[in-house]
Design a protein around this motif. Structure first.
Motif, PDB file in Angstrom:
ATOM      1  N   CYS A 165      67.980  52.876 -18.892  1.00 50.57           N
ATOM      2  CA  CYS A 165      68.795  53.510 -17.845  1.00 50.57           C
ATOM      3  C   CYS A 165      69.342  54.837 -18.332  1.00 50.57           C
ATOM      4  O   CYS A 165      70.520  54.968 -18.641  1.00 50.57           O
ATOM      5  N   CYS A 219      66.969  54.533 -13.663  1.00 47.53           N
ATOM      6  CA  CYS A 219      67.000  53.264 -12.942  1.00 47.53           C
ATOM      7  C   CYS A 219      67.288  53.450 -11.455  1.00 47.53           C
ATOM      8  O   CYS A 219      67.036  52.546 -10.655  1.00 47.53           O
ATOM      9  N   PRO A 234      62.523  53.825  -9.421  1.00 49.74           N
ATOM     10  CA  PRO A 234      62.099  52.793  -8.464  1.00 49.74           C
ATOM     11  C   PRO A 234      61.865  53.338  -7.053  1.00 49.74           C
ATOM     12  O   PRO A 234      61.053  52.798  -6.313  1.00 49.74           O
ATOM     13  N   GLN A 241      60.234  49.088  -7.520  1.00 51.16           N
ATOM     14  CA  GLN A 241      61.092  48.423  -8.498  1.00 51.16           C
ATOM     15  C   GLN A 241      60.303  47.764  -9.623  1.00 51.16           C
ATOM     16  O   GLN A 241      60.632  47.907 -10.799  1.00 51.16           O
ATOM     17  N   ALA A 285      60.400  48.910 -13.460  1.00 50.59           N
ATOM     18  CA  ALA A 285      60.922  47.972 -14.448  1.00 50.59           C
ATOM     19  C   ALA A 285      59.970  47.841 -15.632  1.00 50.59           C
ATOM     20  O   ALA A 285      60.399  47.823 -16.797  1.00 50.59           O
ATOM     21  N   LEU A 344      60.237  51.041 -17.747  1.00 49.91           N
ATOM     22  CA  LEU A 344      61.532  51.220 -18.389  1.00 49.91           C
ATOM     23  C   LEU A 344      61.804  50.150 -19.445  1.00 49.91           C
ATOM     24  O   LEU A 344      62.469  50.417 -20.452  1.00 49.91           O
ATOM     25  N   TYR A 345      61.303  48.923 -19.249  1.00 46.80           N
ATOM     26  CA  TYR A 345      61.467  47.875 -20.261  1.00 46.80           C
ATOM     27  C   TYR A 345      60.553  48.107 -21.472  1.00 46.80           C
ATOM     28  O   TYR A 345      60.982  47.940 -22.615  1.00 46.80           O
TER      29      TYR A 345
END
Length: 270
Positions: free
Chosen positions: A151, A156, A160, A165, A169, A172-173
């Motif tokens: 984030c 975040c 998305p 989304q 995700a 970003l993860y």
């Protein structure tokens, strides 16, 4: 009104062509990393662009085969380890202010991405309005790979909205690289062009926008960014007000007169 045609940048490349500001980072030997100074100057530059009537569109381009390798490991990440919490918060707010300035500059911003586009570089591309890439573009939001959260700088919230989304995700993860083909298929990149055509295609698109109703473009950019936090009813009312304002511009009348005369309208941005 403020004119920026003669603006002189210290920590990045800047030129103006026919009302189009062309920006690129200027450390190609290190794949164009950002420093404390270039972050701050870019923030201030985009803030000033909001008041520059002589600039109609912006191209944020690549240099030496790469877009941006993110925050410089030695010039930024090393010093961050020695800062106290207040200084760290000052820094993260400053980087976020660059995204805010991009979003609120009132000009369409086109990212022309070649090669490495990672970390804060990926954020700059994300915060742009349109994105063109070469097949060599490698885009990664790699914050988790340096022990941080995904984030960062609005990622975040904005990512998305562009790619969905679930896809956001994953990026970003994991911090993994998104290929140009994947980015185009997911809607992150508007299109892929040949490497030798990247600059010309970005300028061609910017020229088309610069020749359009630039007050209307400003309003479009404003509403695109504001309406995510509105209900449908609020958005429809906000657009009614925005369009009524645009109907008072001379560009609206110019377009009508040109249509009646079977001519192409020449917009003035007012």
């Amino acid at each position: 009104m403020r004119e920026m045609a003669h603006y002189r940048a210290t920590h990045f490349k800047w030129r103006v062509e026919h009302g189009i500001a062309v920006i690129s980072l200027d450390r190609p030997e290190r794949k164009n990393p950002l420093t404390f100074e270039s972050y701050a100057e870019l923030r201030d530059c985009f803030r000033a662009l909001a008041y520059a009537d002589d600039i109609k569109a912006v191209v944020f381009g690549s240099n030496g085969g790469n877009f941006c390798s993110g925050g410089d490991v030695h010039d930024i990440i090393g010093p961050l380890l020695k800062m106290d919490m207040k200084s760290l918060l000052d820094f993260t707010r400053m980087t976020g202010d660059l995204v805010k300035a991009l979003v609120h500059c009132g000009k369409p911003v086109i990212a022309a991405v070649d090669g490495v586009c990672v970390g804060a570089g990926a954020i700059i591309a994300m915060a742009s309005d349109l994105r063109i890439a070469t097949a060599n573009a490698k885009t990664a939001f790699l914050f988790t790979r340096v022990g941080l959260a995904g984030c960062d700088m609005g990622a975040c919230a904005i990512l998305p909205r562009i790619i969905g989304q679930g896809r956001a995700a994953e990026l970003l993860y994991t911090g993994r690289s998104m290929s140009a083909e994947e980015g185009e298929r997911w809607g992150f990149y508007n299109r892929i062009v040949a490497m030798e055509e990247l600059d010309a295609e970005a300028l061609k698109l910017a020229k088309r926008l610069a020749e359009g109703p630039t007050f209307g473009h400003m309003m479009t950019k404003t509403m695109l960014n504001q309406e995510w936090s509105m209900s449908i009813d609020q958005a429809i009312e906000a657009e009614a007000q925005a369009q009524a304002i645009c109907m008072q511009t001379q560009d609206f009348e110019r377009a009508y007169n040109a249509f009646v005369a079977h001519q192409t309208p020449i917009f003035g941005g007012n």
